[in-house]
Design a protein around this motif. Structure first.
Motif, PDB file in Angstrom:
ATOM      1  N   VAL A   1      10.676  -2.979   6.170  1.00  7.06           N
ATOM      2  CA  VAL A   1      10.471  -3.355   4.562  1.00  7.06           C
ATOM      3  C   VAL A   1       8.930  -2.686   4.311  1.00  7.06           C
ATOM      4  O   VAL A   1       8.190  -2.898   4.718  1.00  7.06           O
TER       5      VAL A   1
ATOM      6  N   GLY B   1       6.633  -1.953   0.734  1.00  7.85           N
ATOM      7  CA  GLY B   1       6.151  -2.345  -0.574  1.00  7.85           C
ATOM      8  C   GLY B   1       5.452  -1.156  -1.192  1.00  7.85           C
ATOM      9  O   GLY B   1       6.077  -0.135  -1.539  1.00  7.85           O
ATOM     10  N   GLY B   2       4.142  -1.284  -1.218  1.00  7.44           N
ATOM     11  CA  GLY B   2       3.345  -0.175  -1.734  1.00  7.44           C
ATOM     12  C   GLY B   2       2.860   0.801  -0.610  1.00  7.44           C
ATOM     13  O   GLY B   2       2.200   1.636  -0.873  1.00  7.44           O
TER      14      GLY B   2
ATOM     15  N   SER C   1       0.358   0.454   1.387  1.00 10.62           N
ATOM     16  CA  SER C   1      -0.820   0.381   1.517  1.00 10.62           C
ATOM     17  C   SER C   1      -1.595  -0.278   2.849  1.00 10.62           C
ATOM     18  O   SER C   1      -2.757  -0.376   2.723  1.00 10.62           O
ATOM     19  N   ASN C   2      -0.778  -0.814   3.788  1.00  2.25           N
ATOM     20  CA  ASN C   2      -1.073  -1.354   4.800  1.00  2.25           C
ATOM     21  C   ASN C   2      -0.474  -0.778   5.989  1.00  2.25           C
ATOM     22  O   ASN C   2      -0.311  -1.441   6.935  1.00  2.25           O
TER      23      ASN C   2
ATOM     24  N   SER D   1       2.281  -4.435  -3.276  1.00  2.00           N
ATOM     25  CA  SER D   1       3.075  -5.288  -3.722  1.00  2.00           C
ATOM     26  C   SER D   1       3.006  -6.730  -3.699  1.00  2.00           C
ATOM     27  O   SER D   1       2.114  -7.206  -2.827  1.00  2.00           O
TER      28      SER D   1
ATOM     29  N   GLY E   1      -7.128 -10.996   0.666  1.00  2.00           N
ATOM     30  CA  GLY E   1      -8.265 -11.563   0.429  1.00  2.00           C
ATOM     31  C   GLY E   1      -9.416 -10.600   0.084  1.00  2.00           C
ATOM     32  O   GLY E   1      -9.289  -9.661   0.265  1.00  2.00           O
TER      33      GLY E   1
HETATM   34  C1  LIG Z   1      -7.700   1.185  -1.113  1.00  2.00           C
HETATM   35  C2  LIG Z   1      -7.301  -0.110  -0.571  1.00  2.00           C
HETATM   36  C3  LIG Z   1      -7.800  -1.227  -0.280  1.00  2.00           C
HETATM   37  C4  LIG Z   1      -7.237  -2.444  -0.260  1.00  2.00           C
HETATM   38  N1  LIG Z   1      -8.026  -3.692  -0.170  1.00  2.00           N
HETATM   39  C5  LIG Z   1      -7.552  -4.642   0.299  1.00  2.00           C
HETATM   40  C6  LIG Z   1      -8.284  -6.069  -0.008  1.00  2.00           C
HETATM   41  O1  LIG Z   1      -9.318  -6.141  -0.691  1.00  2.00           O
HETATM   42  N2  LIG Z   1      -7.788  -7.276   0.777  1.00  2.00           N
HETATM   43  C7  LIG Z   1      -6.892  -6.985   1.520  1.00  2.00           C
HETATM   44  O2  LIG Z   1      -6.393  -7.948   1.927  1.00  2.00           O
HETATM   45  N3  LIG Z   1      -6.091  -5.864   1.685  1.00  2.00           N
HETATM   46  C8  LIG Z   1      -6.566  -4.943   0.883  1.00  2.00           C
HETATM   47  N4  LIG Z   1      -5.870  -3.794   1.317  1.00  2.00           N
HETATM   48  C9  LIG Z   1      -4.676  -3.679   2.197  1.00  2.00           C
HETATM   49  C10 LIG Z   1      -3.187  -3.730   1.238  1.00  2.00           C
HETATM   50  O3  LIG Z   1      -3.445  -3.343  -0.055  1.00  2.00           O
HETATM   51  C11 LIG Z   1      -2.804  -5.211   1.520  1.00  2.00           C
HETATM   52  O4  LIG Z   1      -2.482  -5.448   2.614  1.00  2.00           O
HETATM   53  C12 LIG Z   1      -1.616  -5.369   0.580  1.00  2.00           C
HETATM   54  O5  LIG Z   1      -1.195  -6.517   0.429  1.00  2.00           O
HETATM   55  C13 LIG Z   1      -0.149  -4.395   1.267  1.00  2.00           C
HETATM   56  O6  LIG Z   1       0.813  -4.452   0.261  1.00  2.00           O
HETATM   57  P1  LIG Z   1       1.965  -3.520   0.583  1.00  2.00           P
HETATM   58  O7  LIG Z   1       3.197  -3.756  -0.512  1.00  2.00           O
HETATM   59  O8  LIG Z   1       1.548  -2.131   0.412  1.00  2.00           O
HETATM   60  O9  LIG Z   1       2.541  -3.522   2.005  1.00  2.00           O
HETATM   61  P2  LIG Z   1       2.980  -2.525   2.988  1.00  2.00           P
HETATM   62  O10 LIG Z   1       2.168  -1.526   3.226  1.00  2.00           O
HETATM   63  O11 LIG Z   1       4.224  -1.763   2.315  1.00  2.00           O
HETATM   64  O12 LIG Z   1       3.519  -3.329   4.012  1.00  2.00           O
HETATM   65  C14 LIG Z   1       2.501  -3.807   4.969  1.00  2.00           C
HETATM   66  C15 LIG Z   1       3.223  -4.943   5.870  1.00  2.00           C
HETATM   67  O13 LIG Z   1       3.888  -5.790   5.109  1.00  2.00           O
HETATM   68  C16 LIG Z   1       5.253  -5.842   5.363  1.00  2.00           C
HETATM   69  N5  LIG Z   1       6.121  -6.054   4.058  1.00  2.00           N
HETATM   70  C17 LIG Z   1       5.977  -5.530   2.680  1.00  2.00           C
HETATM   71  N6  LIG Z   1       6.492  -6.116   1.909  1.00  2.00           N
HETATM   72  C18 LIG Z   1       7.087  -7.305   2.513  1.00  2.00           C
HETATM   73  C19 LIG Z   1       8.113  -8.202   2.233  1.00  2.00           C
HETATM   74  N7  LIG Z   1       8.705  -8.084   0.646  1.00  2.00           N
HETATM   75  N8  LIG Z   1       8.573  -8.992   3.080  1.00  2.00           N
HETATM   76  C20 LIG Z   1       8.162  -8.980   4.527  1.00  2.00           C
HETATM   77  N9  LIG Z   1       7.286  -8.045   4.793  1.00  2.00           N
HETATM   78  C21 LIG Z   1       6.636  -7.006   3.716  1.00  2.00           C
HETATM   79  C22 LIG Z   1       5.751  -4.439   5.716  1.00  2.00           C
HETATM   80  O14 LIG Z   1       6.820  -4.319   6.663  1.00  2.00           O
HETATM   81  C23 LIG Z   1       4.564  -4.062   6.511  1.00  2.00           C
HETATM   82  O15 LIG Z   1       4.729  -4.645   8.047  1.00  2.00           O
HETATM   83  C24 LIG Z   1      -6.357  -2.638   0.737  1.00  2.00           C
HETATM   84  C25 LIG Z   1      -5.536  -1.212   0.889  1.00  2.00           C
HETATM   85  C26 LIG Z   1      -5.941  -0.135   0.194  1.00  2.00           C
HETATM   86  C27 LIG Z   1      -5.282   1.411   0.409  1.00  2.00           C
END
Ligand SMILES: Cc1cc2nc3c(=O)[nH]c(=O)nc-3n(C[C@H](O)[C@H](O)[C@H](O)COP(=O)(O)OP(=O)(O)OC[C@H]3O[C@@H](n4cnc5c(N)ncnc54)[C@H](O)[C@@H]3O)c2cc1C
Length: 342
Positions: free
Chosen positions: A58, A60-61, A63-64, A123, A133
């Motif tokens: 799965v 989202g954006g 970003s992790n 996301s 956080g």
């Molecule tokens: C420039 C930058 C700054 C950041 N700053 C922070 C910060 O200040 N604090 C912080 O905590 N994080 C930070 N992050 C990390 C990241 O943004 C967060 O962890 C964010 O919540 C990841 O969201 P995503 O939708 O991109 O997840 P993805 O990268 O798409 O997925 C990450 C994980 O979550 C799972 N996942 C995604 N969506 C779902 C869903 N709907 N249901 C179940 N599982 C799911 C995926 O399978 C994967 O295992 C930062 C990242 C970047 C690039």
């Protein structure tokens, strides 16, 4: 009650590389990419792929995520169900909604509690996964319940936030993939003033000012996505701050080292401090390298434009190895690794 972005479709997106789905911009080709634009379709798609025994991720954006190169035997299921529904001070949010849009919506509606989480990419649905956080605030402060598709019991159910065991950058969803977040609900406060902001010495300021100040502070560290700035081609903080027994912190014996005592007697250390003092300054290993530490923030590993997943992994290994050799502390990566490991 207000809402936006309600749609109900499943789209097969032309297959491209994970490099175009992730903020680190590395990673090879999934077998298929499916974008689901309703919660029901997201649950049904994951149910079908599981029934067919197909590997899935799965997304989202992105970003992790650190995803391996090459042809990957997995389907990327994009949570694309967007929508924010407001009822008094409670927001119900579709998993695919851009998190920072939720923060902006709350601030515009005079609702406080998440302003310090401004600018975190990705996301809304992923926020509980690692209990996002920043600046002393976490999603667990406001999260009341989550609608999950439970891949083990095949139940589509609202569960209380406590059942997710939210901790420091962790939950029982992270690294397990046991369930998919379809929607979430957060309880905010009707207020003009922000929560006390750590980076402003605990001051409370008008909500819009708080958001602007957090975004400005984050931008200065390359922590707000900006296509033109390679310092933001990252997965955010690459390592979590290690929490170690007090004896280990004492043994390091460096007076200038920040120490954050935990309720259980252990001590949280600063991963950024350890990395810098182990000989890895910002921008390491220097101009011309495909993967470098951000020039604005030691804790972010960045792609300068041509890096592969292996370049990122190699840099992560050398930083982790250097810190372990110098201080005896093993740093744990914060992002989710797919198809490769440290
Ligand atoms: C420039 C930058 C700054 C950041 N700053 C922070 C910060 O200040 N604090 C912080 O905590 N994080 C930070 N992050 C990390 C990241 O943004 C967060 O962890 C964010 O919540 C990841 O969201 P995503 O939708 O991109 O997840 P993805 O990268 O798409 O997925 C990450 C994980 O979550 C799972 N996942 C995604 N969506 C779902 C869903 N709907 N249901 C179940 N599982 C799911 C995926 O399978 C994967 O295992 C930062 C990242 C970047 C690039």
């Amino acid at each position: 009650m207000c809402s936006h972005g309600l749609q109900t479709t499943v789209e097969r997106v032309p297959t491209s590389r994970f490099a175009s789905l992730t903020t680190l911009r590395v990673g090879g080709s999934p077998r298929e990419i499916i974008r689901c634009t309703s919660a029901d379709e997201l649950a049904a798609t994951v149910e079908r792929l599981d029934r067919e025994g197909r590997e899935l991720l799965v997304v989202g954006g992105g970003s992790n995520l650190v995803v391996a190169e090459g042809d990957l035997d997995l389907t990327a299921v994009i949570a694309g169900n967007e929508g924010v529904w407001l009822n008094d001070a409670t927001l119900r949010i579709g998993a695919g909604t851009v998190w920072d849009d939720v923060v902006a919506f709350a601030v515009d509606h005079g609702l406080g509690g998440i302003e310090a989480l401004s600018g975190i990419p990705g996301s809304a649905g992923a926020t509980p996964v690692q209990n996002v956080g920043a600046y002393g605030s976490e999603i667990s402060d406001v999260l009341t319940r989550v609608r999950l598709w439970n891949r083990q019991t095949l139940a589509d159910e609202w569960v209380p936030a406590e059942s997710l065991e939210l901790g420091y950058r962790s939950s029982n969803l992270k690294f397990t993939g046991r369930a998919v977040v379809l929607e979430l609900e957060i309880e905010l406060e009707k207020t003009d003033l922000s929560i006390p902001l750590r980076h402003l010495g605990g001051e409370r300021v008008p909500l819009a000012d708080a958001r602007a100040s957090v975004l400005e502070t984050r931008r200065a560290k390359g922590m707000v996505l900006d296509e033109a700035d390679h310092d933001t081609w990252s997965a955010g903080s690459f390592f979590t701050n290690p929490i170690v027994p007090a004896e280990i912190a004492d043994a390091i014996g460096e007076k200038s080292m920040p120490r954050f005592p935990q309720p259980d007697g252990r001590v949280k250390l600063s991963a950024a401090w350890l990395i810098e003092h182990a000989g890895f300054p910002r921008g390491y290993p220097g101009e011309g390298a495909a993967a470098r530490l951000s020039t604005k923030h030691t804790l972010a590993l960045t792609n300068r434009g041509s890096a592969t997943a292996d370049d990122i992994a190699e840099l992560a290994r050398s930083v982790r190895g250097g810190v372990e050799k110098r201080y005896g502390v093993a740093l744990e990566p914060e992002p989710v690794w797919v198809g490769l490991s440290l």
